[in-house]
Design an enzyme around this catalytic site. Sequence first.
Site, PDB file in Angstrom:
ATOM      1  N   LEU A 107       0.831  -1.206   0.000  1.00 10.55           N
ATOM      2  CA  LEU A 107       0.000   0.000   0.000  1.00 10.55           C
ATOM      3  C   LEU A 107       0.865   1.255   0.000  1.00 10.55           C
ATOM      4  CD1 LEU A 107      -2.856  -0.685   2.610  1.00 10.55           C
ATOM      5  CD2 LEU A 107      -3.144  -0.220   0.170  1.00 10.55           C
ATOM      6  N   PRO A 108       0.415   2.326  -0.680  1.00  8.34           N
ATOM      7  CA  PRO A 108       1.178   3.581  -0.695  1.00  8.34           C
ATOM      8  C   PRO A 108       1.350   4.193   0.691  1.00  8.34           C
ATOM      9  CG  PRO A 108      -0.410   3.561  -2.482  1.00  8.34           C
ATOM     10  CD  PRO A 108      -0.707   2.368  -1.631  1.00  8.34           C
ATOM     11  N   CYS A 109       0.418   3.918   1.604  1.00  6.41           N
ATOM     12  CA  CYS A 109       0.522   4.494   2.950  1.00  6.41           C
ATOM     13  C   CYS A 109       1.410   3.675   3.871  1.00  6.41           C
ATOM     14  CB  CYS A 109      -0.859   4.652   3.583  1.00  6.41           C
ATOM     15  SG  CYS A 109      -1.888   3.184   3.516  1.00  6.41           S
ATOM     16  N   ASP A 110       1.994   2.590   3.359  1.00  4.49           N
ATOM     17  CA  ASP A 110       2.865   1.751   4.170  1.00  4.49           C
ATOM     18  C   ASP A 110       4.314   2.216   4.081  1.00  4.49           C
ATOM     19  OD1 ASP A 110       4.732  -0.773   4.575  1.00  4.49           O
ATOM     20  OD2 ASP A 110       2.853  -1.187   5.599  1.00  4.49           O
ATOM     21  N   LEU A 127      -3.636   8.214  -0.790  1.00  5.19           N
ATOM     22  CA  LEU A 127      -3.123   7.195   0.140  1.00  5.19           C
ATOM     23  C   LEU A 127      -1.682   7.480   0.585  1.00  5.19           C
ATOM     24  CD1 LEU A 127      -4.479   3.864  -1.417  1.00  5.19           C
ATOM     25  CD2 LEU A 127      -5.221   4.986   0.696  1.00  5.19           C
TER      26      LEU A 127
END
Lengths: 157, 168
Positions: A107-110, A127
């Site tokens: 995920l981009p937010c990870d 994100l």
Amino acid sequence: MPLDEQILRAHLADGPFQSGVDLKKWQLVSIDWPYVLISVSAAVREGWPVAYGFRFECSNYPDTAVTAQPWDLERNAPLDPGKWPGGKNRVPKVFRPDWKAGQCLYLPCDRISIDGHTDWHRLHPHLIWKPTSDITLYLNEIYDLLNSSDYTGPRSA
Amino acid sequence: MEEKHEMEVFLQGPGMARLALIKVPADGKVQDLIEIAKEKGLKLEDGQTPQVWMEDKDDPLTPDQPLKIAGIQSRSRVQVHTCPRIHVTVNFQSRSEDHPFSPVATIRTIKQWADKKYGLSEVDASEYALQVCGMSDRPADDIQVGSLVQPGQCQVCFDLVAKQRVEG
């Protein structure tokens, strides 16, 4: 108590996280800093789990993005790959046991996954983690995936 | 954790940075919520009088009414706003549809309206999201539309966009 933990605990007590608790989207399981265990509700059918556990690593929160991996809350250990969420299209792209040995979600937010994916800033701007973000940015995305028509239960189902 | 003489309420309003979980005296009045909203960053134009709206109620609450008489309970969800209605536009493909919503209407409610208006099946609907026009913001489904409006304005625009796979 370190500042990052103080801020995270304040966010867990604040509106966005508590609203999700109230709506039964997720619930806090435990905090053992810098690890935070949260259970996220999933769409239910016979034989499917009602929720999945995730272990978040929250060092330097919120200046640095969090990272999360699926977690077996009963065994207090990484979730067996066969029990990871499965799906048709969007879900399997995010829940990838082969990515970074299952240490995080794609995920981009990870924090781990965004490394090396500079195009994600353009493709998935909603994100991208910012210092003004809170953990519900990540949680809302997990909840959305686990309650979408794309989700098809655990991979072994 | 609530003390017996206090009540927790989810509070939103334009200019407030995030959805707030506030504590208010259980024997307080509706107008107390307006004062708390101002402390939390509520933005008002000069001369405007805000009202308090509660989710699932069509009309604003009476300001000098006790909270309990007004129907406010523990963890009720309210919006403090000056607009009686928010004119919402949702764009999808080459079409545009409008509807006036209460300022306390949630993104979830607006999305359900848009899905129906554009004839999206339940399966298709879960693959689309509301995004504020001209921005990358996709508000969470528990956000009330009044919070997204610029002070002094009573309108907002969304694009109904496909949720993309994360790849690369």
